[in-house]
Scaffold this motif. Structure first.
Motif, PDB file in Angstrom:
ATOM      1  N   LEU A 174       3.949  11.554   9.961  1.00  0.00           N
ATOM      2  CA  LEU A 174       2.973  11.890   8.943  1.00  0.00           C
ATOM      3  C   LEU A 174       1.654  11.202   9.248  1.00  0.00           C
ATOM      4  O   LEU A 174       1.622  10.077   9.743  1.00  0.00           O
ATOM      5  N   PHE A 175       0.554  11.877   8.946  1.00  0.00           N
ATOM      6  CA  PHE A 175      -0.752  11.227   9.025  1.00  0.00           C
ATOM      7  C   PHE A 175      -0.841  10.187   7.911  1.00  0.00           C
ATOM      8  O   PHE A 175      -0.493  10.463   6.761  1.00  0.00           O
ATOM      9  N   LEU A 176      -1.309   8.995   8.232  1.00  0.00           N
ATOM     10  CA  LEU A 176      -1.476   7.932   7.245  1.00  0.00           C
ATOM     11  C   LEU A 176      -2.862   7.317   7.413  1.00  0.00           C
ATOM     12  O   LEU A 176      -3.335   7.104   8.531  1.00  0.00           O
ATOM     13  N   ALA A 177      -3.514   7.019   6.292  1.00  0.00           N
ATOM     14  CA  ALA A 177      -4.910   6.613   6.300  1.00  0.00           C
ATOM     15  C   ALA A 177      -5.160   5.317   7.045  1.00  0.00           C
ATOM     16  O   ALA A 177      -6.218   5.147   7.656  1.00  0.00           O
ATOM     17  N   ASP A 178      -4.216   4.377   7.006  1.00  0.00           N
ATOM     18  CA  ASP A 178      -4.462   3.104   7.679  1.00  0.00           C
ATOM     19  C   ASP A 178      -4.354   3.215   9.191  1.00  0.00           C
ATOM     20  O   ASP A 178      -4.664   2.268   9.915  1.00  0.00           O
ATOM     21  N   VAL A 179      -3.950   4.386   9.667  1.00  0.00           N
ATOM     22  CA  VAL A 179      -3.923   4.665  11.112  1.00  0.00           C
ATOM     23  C   VAL A 179      -4.940   5.739  11.466  1.00  0.00           C
ATOM     24  O   VAL A 179      -5.696   5.604  12.437  1.00  0.00           O
ATOM     25  N   ASP A 180      -4.995   6.794  10.668  1.00  0.00           N
ATOM     26  CA  ASP A 180      -5.783   7.977  11.012  1.00  0.00           C
ATOM     27  C   ASP A 180      -7.121   8.076  10.289  1.00  0.00           C
ATOM     28  O   ASP A 180      -7.939   8.922  10.641  1.00  0.00           O
ATOM     29  N   GLY A 181      -7.354   7.210   9.285  1.00  0.00           N
ATOM     30  CA  GLY A 181      -8.614   7.239   8.572  1.00  0.00           C
ATOM     31  C   GLY A 181      -8.764   8.452   7.674  1.00  0.00           C
ATOM     32  O   GLY A 181      -7.801   9.153   7.373  1.00  0.00           O
ATOM     33  N   VAL A 182     -10.003   8.712   7.246  1.00  0.00           N
ATOM     34  CA  VAL A 182     -10.286   9.860   6.383  1.00  0.00           C
ATOM     35  C   VAL A 182     -10.258  11.127   7.220  1.00  0.00           C
ATOM     36  O   VAL A 182     -10.912  11.223   8.259  1.00  0.00           O
ATOM     37  N   THR A 216       0.849  -1.187   0.000  1.00  0.00           N
ATOM     38  CA  THR A 216       0.000   0.000   0.000  1.00  0.00           C
ATOM     39  C   THR A 216       0.885   1.237   0.000  1.00  0.00           C
ATOM     40  O   THR A 216       2.077   1.161   0.353  1.00  0.00           O
ATOM     41  N   PRO A 217       0.348   2.392  -0.398  1.00  0.00           N
ATOM     42  CA  PRO A 217       1.150   3.624  -0.322  1.00  0.00           C
ATOM     43  C   PRO A 217       1.683   3.877   1.079  1.00  0.00           C
ATOM     44  O   PRO A 217       2.818   4.342   1.243  1.00  0.00           O
ATOM     45  N   GLU A 218       0.867   3.562   2.093  1.00  0.00           N
ATOM     46  CA  GLU A 218       1.294   3.791   3.465  1.00  0.00           C
ATOM     47  C   GLU A 218       2.483   2.907   3.831  1.00  0.00           C
ATOM     48  O   GLU A 218       3.436   3.372   4.489  1.00  0.00           O
ATOM     49  N   ASP A 219       2.460   1.655   3.386  1.00  0.00           N
ATOM     50  CA  ASP A 219       3.596   0.764   3.646  1.00  0.00           C
ATOM     51  C   ASP A 219       4.847   1.259   2.929  1.00  0.00           C
ATOM     52  O   ASP A 219       5.959   1.159   3.447  1.00  0.00           O
ATOM     53  N   THR A 220       4.659   1.792   1.724  1.00  0.00           N
ATOM     54  CA  THR A 220       5.798   2.326   0.984  1.00  0.00           C
ATOM     55  C   THR A 220       6.450   3.475   1.736  1.00  0.00           C
ATOM     56  O   THR A 220       7.673   3.556   1.855  1.00  0.00           O
TER      57      THR A 220
END
Length: 239
Positions: free
Chosen positions: A166-174, A68-72
């Motif tokens: 950084l805020f990341l969606a898989d942690v912080d959601g929309v 995922t982009p977040e993992d990258t």
């Protein structure tokens, strides 16, 4: 230097731009000294260097890309000595970002509101950080945000100035429910940064425009024309 074509095109419609620059003195990115001209050069607070990432040979085929982009992002940021989940590693950046957010919010108080916030690359990170910070501040006071939409070119997720990283969606959601436009390049080696920012936005109001190039501003007339038409539609919707 002539204005970026997107700016020139939209100014013909009566769109007005308010440009700001950072207050931190920095050297220009490697290979761009002539482009940016003689010093001094200024930037907003920075937590990682695109120049450094490119020096590592990062490409779309890099083994450092994740599922995922977040993992990258988690695999790439340590390349430049940054741990995106380490609060201690971000101490200096937190101070710099807080300083920037304070004076940018003062500018918003004196000159705002604005229809949109716009930024490219690290500037997109600052724009997203300002958007998140302003939404949080105004919501706490029962006020509407100073912005109606966000425009991110070669984007980067916002910086968490309260906890670091950084805020990341898989942690912080929309995080962003207002309209956003994400201008990306399918040949951009840093495309996962832009997609990680997109993932923080409501898919019902977020749009992607792919210019097919790398990590750069676009100057080709036909692409600029198409992009500006998308922007005109979005601007009309929030007027």
């Amino acid at each position: 230097m002539a204005p970026v074509p997107i700016v020139h095109d939209l100014e013909q419609d009566g769109v007005e731009f308010r440009f700001v620059q950072g207050t931190h003195k920095v050297p220009p990115p490697r290979g761009y000294t002539e482009f940016f001209g003689p010093p001094p050069h200024y930037s907003f607070a920075t937590d990682f260097s695109v120049d450094e990432l490119e020096r590592t040979g990062l490409s779309q085929d890099s083994e450092q890309t994740g599922d995922t982009p977040e993992d990258t992002l988690r695999s790439l940021l340590p390349v430049v000595g940054v741990d995106p989940v380490s609060k201690e590693a971000y101490a200096a950046s937190k101070q710099g970002y807080q300083h920037d957010m304070d004076w940018l919010n003062e500018l918003l108080d004196s000159e705002g509101p604005f229809h949109a916030v716009l930024g490219f690359s690290h500037g997109a990170c600052v724009a997203a950080t300002l958007l998140e910070d302003n939404i949080r501040r105004t919501r706490a006071n029962g006020l509407p945000s100073m912005f109606k939409m966000g425009i991110f070119l070669g984007g980067v997720p916002p910086y968490n100035i309260r906890e670091g990283g950084l805020f990341l969606a898989d942690v912080d959601g929309v995080m962003f429910n207002l309209p956003t436009l994400h201008v990306i390049g399918s040949s951009d080696p840093l495309i996962d940064f832009a997609l990680a920012l997109y993932n923080l936005c409501d898919p019902e109001t977020a749009r992607i425009f792919d210019h097919g190039r790398g990590h750069q501003l676009i100057w080709e007339k036909n692409i600029v024309h198409d992009l500006c038409n998308v922007l005109r539609e979005m601007i009309q919707d929030v007027m």
